[in-house]
Design an enzyme around this catalytic site. Structure first.
Site, PDB file in Angstrom:
ATOM      1  N   GLN A  11       0.819  -1.211   0.000  1.00 16.71           N
ATOM      2  CA  GLN A  11       0.000   0.000   0.000  1.00 16.71           C
ATOM      3  C   GLN A  11       0.854   1.262   0.000  1.00 16.71           C
ATOM      4  OE1 GLN A  11      -3.805   0.254   2.350  1.00 16.71           O
ATOM      5  NE2 GLN A  11      -2.795  -1.339   3.548  1.00 16.71           N
ATOM      6  N   ASP A  37      15.214  -8.860  -2.464  1.00 17.49           N
ATOM      7  CA  ASP A  37      14.539  -9.750  -1.524  1.00 17.49           C
ATOM      8  C   ASP A  37      15.115  -9.502  -0.133  1.00 17.49           C
ATOM      9  OD1 ASP A  37      13.534 -11.844  -0.007  1.00 17.49           O
ATOM     10  OD2 ASP A  37      13.660 -13.292  -1.631  1.00 17.49           O
ATOM     11  N   TYR A  62       7.158  -7.630   6.344  1.00 14.93           N
ATOM     12  CA  TYR A  62       6.230  -8.749   6.551  1.00 14.93           C
ATOM     13  C   TYR A  62       5.095  -8.195   7.393  1.00 14.93           C
ATOM     14  CZ  TYR A  62       4.601 -13.462   7.811  1.00 14.93           C
ATOM     15  OH  TYR A  62       3.860 -14.602   7.980  1.00 14.93           O
ATOM     16  N   ASP A 103       2.108   0.715  15.188  1.00 15.53           N
ATOM     17  CA  ASP A 103       1.536   0.848  16.518  1.00 15.53           C
ATOM     18  C   ASP A 103       1.621  -0.458  17.313  1.00 15.53           C
ATOM     19  OD1 ASP A 103      -0.261  -0.155  14.556  1.00 15.53           O
ATOM     20  OD2 ASP A 103      -1.978   0.215  15.855  1.00 15.53           O
ATOM     21  N   TYR A 126       4.460 -10.185  15.079  1.00 17.67           N
ATOM     22  CA  TYR A 126       4.611  -9.052  14.168  1.00 17.67           C
ATOM     23  C   TYR A 126       5.114  -7.819  14.910  1.00 17.67           C
ATOM     24  CZ  TYR A 126       3.239  -4.981  11.415  1.00 17.67           C
ATOM     25  OH  TYR A 126       3.232  -3.780  10.766  1.00 17.67           O
ATOM     26  N   LYS A 130       8.729  -5.859  14.445  1.00 17.20           N
ATOM     27  CA  LYS A 130       8.795  -4.456  14.036  1.00 17.20           C
ATOM     28  C   LYS A 130       9.607  -3.638  15.042  1.00 17.20           C
ATOM     29  CE  LYS A 130       7.366  -2.761  10.961  1.00 17.20           C
ATOM     30  NZ  LYS A 130       8.049  -2.575   9.646  1.00 17.20           N
TER      31      LYS A 130
END
Length: 309
Positions: A11, A37, A62, A103, A126, A130
């Site tokens: 996005q 990659d 990811y 967040d 996740y 991050k």
């Protein structure tokens, strides 16, 4: 200014391409798989160095929150080691890197908007990857801007706004969680902000920032606004029923309150993103009205320029 973005289909990168088309200040190019990659560090680093950009936007990631619970090694390879390699390439070129984060680095248990220096505490694979990616970038190069954002939507890919429109086209009533709160954020607005930041990478502006749409909502309120705008434009609509998080179980735990305080960004750069309702109207109209792409790209960037002053 030559701006390189990692990734080609997400996005944010798709939004960056569109907004860059309406910018007179930057030349944007994106690199992604198979040539680029994040799980193959050496070729990836070499590709960035060979491109010789003025700044790198580390956008590829990811992002499948639930699947990451079953694929922690892959999520870590992309979100941590991949982010580190992008930062290393930028450092070797002595250029800044803008790294996108989430967040989800916070637990979501606090009932006040989180500031950049608040304690983190991710509850998901996740979120943990991050956060580790942020830490890797910051440890590798001082010339970094880390942008945490939330509830991202756009005319592209898979996101909440497009899902609501798709479901409303087939159902008269939708059940949407009402006890999770956050800041809906248009990827087009984030893209415009990133490109403006990229043109002014001053030493005193490096660091971590929260960047979201202005204002807040819960998921059901967000859905109602999306469908009200859709109805106004002759698109699908439906009745939205509130449900609790417990009524919609997911593999990964969602933050109950992922609101982010954006005062630091506003104080440093002198402007904020537009309110989320207005930006949602832009995105829904874009989805429902073919041919708006060029107009939106130019308008979003020029709006950001005016906000910046």
């Amino acid at each position: 200014m030559r701006v390189l973005a990692t990734g080609t289909t997400g996005q944010l990168v798709t939004s960056l391409r569109e907004v860059a088309a309406g910018s007179r200040d930057v030349e944007l190019f994106a690199i992604g798989r198979p040539e680029f990659d994040l799980t193959r560090p050496i070729p990836m680093r070499e590709a960035i160095i060979a491109a010789r950009p003025d700044i790198v936007i580390s956008a590829a990631a990811y992002t499948s929150v639930d699947r990451a619970e079953d694929e922690p090694a892959l999520a870590r390879a992309v979100n941590v080691m991949g982010a580190a390699c992008v930062a290393e390439a930028a450092a070797s070129l002595d250029i800044p890197v803008i790294h996108l984060s989430s967040d989800y680095v916070f637990s979501g248990d606090d009932r006040t908007p989180r500031r950049e220096d608040d304690e983190t505490g991710p509850r998901t694979v996740y979120g943990a990857t991050k956060l580790a990616g942020e830490e890797a970038v910051a440890s590798i190069t001082a010339r970094h801007i880390i942008l945490r954002t939330s509830w991202v939507y756009s005319p592209f890919g898979t996101n909440f706004v497009k899902t609501m429109l798709r479901l409303a086209s087939a159902q008269e009533r939708l059940s949407v969680v009402s006890d999770q709160y956050g800041n809906p954020t248009s990827a087009l607005d984030v893209a415009a902000a990133i490109l403006l930041i990229a043109t002014q990478p001053r030493q005193d502006r490096f660091g971590t920032y929260h960047l979201t749409g202005t204002g807040e909502s819960n998921w059901s309120g967000f859905a109602r606004h999306v469908l009200a705008v859709s109805r106004h434009h002759g698109g699908p609509s439906a009745i939205v029923d509130d449900i609790a998080t417990a009524d919609y179980p997911t593999k990964a735990q969602r933050p109950r309150d992922s609101r982010l305080c954006t005062n630091k960004f506003a104080g440093t750069f002198g402007w904020r993103l537009p309110d989320w309702q207005t930006s949602t109207e832009t995105v829904v109209a874009r989805i429902l009205t073919p041919g708006r792409a060029a107009v939106d790209a130019s308008e979003v960037y020029e709006t950001a320029r005016k906000l910046r002053g």
